[in-house]
Write an enzyme that holds these catalytic residues in place. Structure first.
Site, PDB file in Angstrom:
ATOM      1  N   GLY A  22      -5.663   1.202 -84.816  1.00  0.00           N
ATOM      2  CA  GLY A  22      -5.792   2.398 -85.653  1.00  0.00           C
ATOM      3  C   GLY A  22      -7.144   2.468 -86.324  1.00  0.00           C
ATOM      4  O   GLY A  22      -7.250   2.693 -87.529  1.00  0.00           O
ATOM      5  N   ALA A  23      -8.202   2.276 -85.517  1.00  0.00           N
ATOM      6  CA  ALA A  23      -9.542   2.143 -86.113  1.00  0.00           C
ATOM      7  C   ALA A  23     -10.405   3.390 -85.923  1.00  0.00           C
ATOM      8  O   ALA A  23     -11.612   3.344 -86.101  1.00  0.00           O
ATOM      9  CB  ALA A  23     -10.243   0.918 -85.529  1.00  0.00           C
ATOM     10  N   SER A  24      -9.772   4.520 -85.573  1.00  0.00           N
ATOM     11  CA  SER A  24     -10.567   5.740 -85.402  1.00  0.00           C
ATOM     12  C   SER A  24     -10.865   6.429 -86.720  1.00  0.00           C
ATOM     13  O   SER A  24     -11.799   7.241 -86.811  1.00  0.00           O
ATOM     14  CB  SER A  24      -9.825   6.709 -84.474  1.00  0.00           C
ATOM     15  OG  SER A  24      -8.480   6.840 -84.879  1.00  0.00           O
ATOM     16  N   ASN A  73      -1.045   3.524 -77.689  1.00  0.00           N
ATOM     17  CA  ASN A  73      -0.003   3.726 -78.682  1.00  0.00           C
ATOM     18  C   ASN A  73       0.611   2.348 -78.952  1.00  0.00           C
ATOM     19  O   ASN A  73       1.358   1.834 -78.117  1.00  0.00           O
ATOM     20  CB  ASN A  73       1.052   4.695 -78.144  1.00  0.00           C
ATOM     21  CG  ASN A  73       2.231   4.803 -79.084  1.00  0.00           C
ATOM     22  OD1 ASN A  73       2.215   4.264 -80.200  1.00  0.00           O
ATOM     23  ND2 ASN A  73       3.268   5.495 -78.649  1.00  0.00           N
ATOM     24  N   ASN A 100      -3.635  -2.746 -88.295  1.00  0.00           N
ATOM     25  CA  ASN A 100      -3.867  -1.716 -89.313  1.00  0.00           C
ATOM     26  C   ASN A 100      -3.136  -0.404 -89.015  1.00  0.00           C
ATOM     27  O   ASN A 100      -2.739   0.292 -89.939  1.00  0.00           O
ATOM     28  CB  ASN A 100      -5.375  -1.450 -89.425  1.00  0.00           C
ATOM     29  CG  ASN A 100      -5.660  -0.157 -90.167  1.00  0.00           C
ATOM     30  OD1 ASN A 100      -5.619  -0.121 -91.391  1.00  0.00           O
ATOM     31  ND2 ASN A 100      -5.917   0.932 -89.433  1.00  0.00           N
ATOM     32  N   TYR A 165       9.439   3.702 -95.135  1.00  0.00           N
ATOM     33  CA  TYR A 165       8.076   3.151 -95.102  1.00  0.00           C
ATOM     34  C   TYR A 165       8.025   1.823 -95.861  1.00  0.00           C
ATOM     35  O   TYR A 165       7.485   0.835 -95.363  1.00  0.00           O
ATOM     36  CB  TYR A 165       7.112   4.168 -95.734  1.00  0.00           C
ATOM     37  CG  TYR A 165       5.657   3.736 -95.793  1.00  0.00           C
ATOM     38  CD1 TYR A 165       4.847   3.786 -94.666  1.00  0.00           C
ATOM     39  CD2 TYR A 165       5.087   3.293 -96.992  1.00  0.00           C
ATOM     40  CE1 TYR A 165       3.515   3.402 -94.729  1.00  0.00           C
ATOM     41  CE2 TYR A 165       3.763   2.911 -97.060  1.00  0.00           C
ATOM     42  CZ  TYR A 165       2.967   2.970 -95.926  1.00  0.00           C
ATOM     43  OH  TYR A 165       1.645   2.593 -95.986  1.00  0.00           O
ATOM     44  N   ALA A 167      10.443  -0.230 -96.471  1.00  0.00           N
ATOM     45  CA  ALA A 167      11.197  -1.254 -95.727  1.00  0.00           C
ATOM     46  C   ALA A 167      10.346  -1.819 -94.586  1.00  0.00           C
ATOM     47  O   ALA A 167      10.319  -3.032 -94.352  1.00  0.00           O
ATOM     48  CB  ALA A 167      12.494  -0.665 -95.192  1.00  0.00           C
ATOM     49  N   LYS A 169       7.047  -1.914 -94.411  1.00  0.00           N
ATOM     50  CA  LYS A 169       5.908  -2.680 -94.947  1.00  0.00           C
ATOM     51  C   LYS A 169       6.373  -3.974 -95.633  1.00  0.00           C
ATOM     52  O   LYS A 169       5.632  -4.961 -95.662  1.00  0.00           O
ATOM     53  CB  LYS A 169       5.105  -1.811 -95.925  1.00  0.00           C
ATOM     54  CG  LYS A 169       4.386  -0.632 -95.260  1.00  0.00           C
ATOM     55  CD  LYS A 169       3.339  -1.100 -94.262  1.00  0.00           C
ATOM     56  CE  LYS A 169       2.450   0.051 -93.790  1.00  0.00           C
ATOM     57  NZ  LYS A 169       1.391  -0.416 -92.854  1.00  0.00           N
ATOM     58  N   ILE A 198      -5.291   4.613-101.420  1.00  0.00           N
ATOM     59  CA  ILE A 198      -6.641   4.606-100.852  1.00  0.00           C
ATOM     60  C   ILE A 198      -6.958   6.002-100.322  1.00  0.00           C
ATOM     61  O   ILE A 198      -6.125   6.618 -99.634  1.00  0.00           O
ATOM     62  CB  ILE A 198      -6.728   3.582 -99.681  1.00  0.00           C
ATOM     63  CG1 ILE A 198      -6.200   2.191-100.097  1.00  0.00           C
ATOM     64  CG2 ILE A 198      -8.156   3.494 -99.142  1.00  0.00           C
ATOM     65  CD1 ILE A 198      -6.970   1.478-101.168  1.00  0.00           C
TER      66      ILE A 198
HETATM   67  P1  NAP Z   1      -4.793   7.216 -91.513  1.00  0.00           P
HETATM   68  O1  NAP Z   1      -6.021   7.738 -92.169  1.00  0.00           O
HETATM   69  O2  NAP Z   1      -3.605   8.096 -91.388  1.00  0.00           O
HETATM   70  O3  NAP Z   1      -5.202   6.644 -90.066  1.00  0.00           O
HETATM   71  C1  NAP Z   1      -4.210   6.126 -89.238  1.00  0.00           C
HETATM   72  C2  NAP Z   1      -4.866   5.423 -88.065  1.00  0.00           C
HETATM   73  O4  NAP Z   1      -3.827   4.799 -87.303  1.00  0.00           O
HETATM   74  C3  NAP Z   1      -5.593   6.359 -87.141  1.00  0.00           C
HETATM   75  O5  NAP Z   1      -6.728   5.665 -86.632  1.00  0.00           O
HETATM   76  C4  NAP Z   1      -4.583   6.609 -86.026  1.00  0.00           C
HETATM   77  O6  NAP Z   1      -5.176   6.898 -84.747  1.00  0.00           O
HETATM   78  C5  NAP Z   1      -3.887   5.265 -85.977  1.00  0.00           C
HETATM   79  N1  NAP Z   1      -2.546   5.295 -85.421  1.00  0.00           N
HETATM   80  C6  NAP Z   1      -1.436   5.892 -85.928  1.00  0.00           C
HETATM   81  N2  NAP Z   1      -0.375   5.643 -85.134  1.00  0.00           N
HETATM   82  C7  NAP Z   1      -0.829   4.877 -84.108  1.00  0.00           C
HETATM   83  C8  NAP Z   1      -0.234   4.309 -82.956  1.00  0.00           C
HETATM   84  N3  NAP Z   1       1.073   4.478 -82.706  1.00  0.00           N
HETATM   85  N4  NAP Z   1      -1.003   3.568 -82.120  1.00  0.00           N
HETATM   86  C9  NAP Z   1      -2.323   3.390 -82.367  1.00  0.00           C
HETATM   87  N5  NAP Z   1      -2.938   3.902 -83.447  1.00  0.00           N
HETATM   88  C10 NAP Z   1      -2.205   4.635 -84.302  1.00  0.00           C
HETATM   89  O7  NAP Z   1      -4.243   5.908 -92.244  1.00  0.00           O
HETATM   90  P2  NAP Z   1      -4.949   4.946 -93.315  1.00  0.00           P
HETATM   91  O8  NAP Z   1      -4.742   5.529 -94.660  1.00  0.00           O
HETATM   92  O9  NAP Z   1      -6.303   4.578 -92.872  1.00  0.00           O
HETATM   93  O10 NAP Z   1      -3.945   3.711 -93.204  1.00  0.00           O
HETATM   94  C11 NAP Z   1      -4.217   2.553 -92.446  1.00  0.00           C
HETATM   95  C12 NAP Z   1      -3.155   1.507 -92.758  1.00  0.00           C
HETATM   96  O11 NAP Z   1      -3.161   1.240 -94.160  1.00  0.00           O
HETATM   97  C13 NAP Z   1      -1.727   1.944 -92.420  1.00  0.00           C
HETATM   98  O12 NAP Z   1      -0.998   0.838 -91.928  1.00  0.00           O
HETATM   99  C14 NAP Z   1      -1.169   2.360 -93.771  1.00  0.00           C
HETATM  100  O13 NAP Z   1       0.235   2.257 -93.820  1.00  0.00           O
HETATM  101  C15 NAP Z   1      -1.863   1.391 -94.689  1.00  0.00           C
HETATM  102  N6  NAP Z   1      -1.945   1.829 -96.089  1.00  0.00           N
HETATM  103  C16 NAP Z   1      -2.619   2.965 -96.428  1.00  0.00           C
HETATM  104  C17 NAP Z   1      -2.676   3.343 -97.763  1.00  0.00           C
HETATM  105  C18 NAP Z   1      -3.386   4.597 -98.238  1.00  0.00           C
HETATM  106  O14 NAP Z   1      -3.262   4.933 -99.406  1.00  0.00           O
HETATM  107  N7  NAP Z   1      -4.153   5.285 -97.398  1.00  0.00           N
HETATM  108  C19 NAP Z   1      -2.042   2.558 -98.734  1.00  0.00           C
HETATM  109  C20 NAP Z   1      -1.369   1.403 -98.347  1.00  0.00           C
HETATM  110  C21 NAP Z   1      -1.334   1.055 -97.012  1.00  0.00           C
HETATM  111  P3  NAP Z   1      -5.688   8.390 -84.279  1.00  0.00           P
HETATM  112  O15 NAP Z   1      -6.559   8.915 -85.381  1.00  0.00           O
HETATM  113  O16 NAP Z   1      -6.492   8.124 -83.034  1.00  0.00           O
HETATM  114  O17 NAP Z   1      -4.489   9.212 -84.034  1.00  0.00           O
END
Ligand code: NAP
Length: 257
Positions: A22-24, A73, A100, A165, A167, A169, A198
């Site tokens: 999920g690094a895009s 995926n 991630n 969610y 559960a 995490k 974040i």
């Molecule tokens: P985000 O901006 O929604 O980005 C999600 C990323 O995950 C995107 O790169 C997406 O790919 C990829 N992705 C989603 N489903 C996927 C799958 N089935 N296979 C491969 N890639 C997948 O999320 P984020 O906020 O950066 O969150 C990253 C991590 O941190 C997550 O695990 C989230 O639960 C955790 N987190 C986030 C927060 C927050 O406040 N943002 C807080 C606590 C924890 P595409 O763009 O290519 O679709």
């Protein structure tokens, strides 16, 4: 093996291969750039946003590190096998895995359908589980590895309206602790980073009132950035963190202590 232990203070990850799911975008993109800056060759996994992933790759390469974008995926076990195989062929066997990729969903507990539950569990818990399983043989071969799972404060404290969610995490935290014990004798550490709020696309659904409340409840007085999370991941992924395993580091500005 000597190549995984070669160390320089500016490029502490030189010679290593990192797979970041999920690094895009968002947190994962910043983790990929940070690990590349530290010298690692990085596989930038994405799901749907190829162009964004290619931009991350270009940035990693600008730091002088090898990088590739790989679509998969991660909720699909067959796709996981191919992702790890492609990374190994193109860059080498991963010595660093950052789980991630994740999905969030907010709704009342009583409204949560089985389909939503399964989708969250597949992306947030099943994917890290089988990705770790797929990279472990390579790590065991060199008796070295760093697995970092991105959990959430809600996996520690529980989030209202985010029961499924939370559960998933929380399960990821228990997975981190159990696997840490099992693989520690082989030089492999397993830790989790549990971010607070974040600024990424994931917070887009928040209303202005929700954001205000989050800010009020965060002693540091701001929301977090992907850099706040990537710094913790870099630390846990580095060779120097060899005595730290099964731990949960929570960059959350004091929201949950
Ligand atoms: P985000 O901006 O929604 O980005 C999600 C990323 O995950 C995107 O790169 C997406 O790919 C990829 N992705 C989603 N489903 C996927 C799958 N089935 N296979 C491969 N890639 C997948 O999320 P984020 O906020 O950066 O969150 C990253 C991590 O941190 C997550 O695990 C989230 O639960 C955790 N987190 C986030 C927060 C927050 O406040 N943002 C807080 C606590 C924890 P595409 O763009 O290519 O679709």
């Amino acid at each position: 093996m000597s190549h995984v232990h070669s160390f320089s203070t500016t490029r502490p990850l030189f010679g290593q291969v990192a797979l970041v799911t999920g690094a895009s975008r968002g947190i994962g993109a910043e983790i990929a750039r940070t690990l590349a800056k530290a010298g690692a060759a990085v596989a930038v996994n994405y799901f749907s946003q190829r162009d964004a992933a290619l931009e991350v790759v270009a940035k990693c390469q600008a730091y002088g590190s090898k990088a590739i974008a790989l679509q998969a995926n991660v909720a699909d076990k067959a796709a996981i096998a191919k992702l790890v195989e492609d990374t190994t062929v193109l860059l080498g066997a991963p010595t660093i895995l950052v789980n991630n990729a994740g999905r969030a969903h907010a709704e009342l507990f009583l409204d949560t359908k089985e389909q939503t539950f399964d989708a969250l569990m597949d992306a947030n818990l099943k994917a890290p589980f089988f990705l770790a399983q797929a990279v472990l043989p390579g790590m065991l071969r060199v008796q070295y590895g760093r697995i970092v799972n991105i959990s959430s404060i809600w996996g520690i404290a529980g989030g209202s309206l985010e029961v499924a969610y939370s559960a998933s995490k929380g399960g990821l935290i228990a997975f981190t602790k159990a696997l840490a014990k099992e693989v520690a004798p082989s030089g492999i550490t397993v830790n989790a980073v549990a971010p607070g709020a974040i600024e990424t696309d994931m917070l887009r659904h928040l209303s202005a009132a929700d954001r205000e409340q989050l800010l009020r409840e965060t002693p540091v007085g701001r929301l977090g950035t992907p850099q706040d999370v990537a710094a913790a991941v870099l630390f846990l992924a580095s060779p120097t963190a060899s005595f730290i395993t099964g731990q949960i580091i929570s960059p959350n500005g004091g929201l949950v202590i």
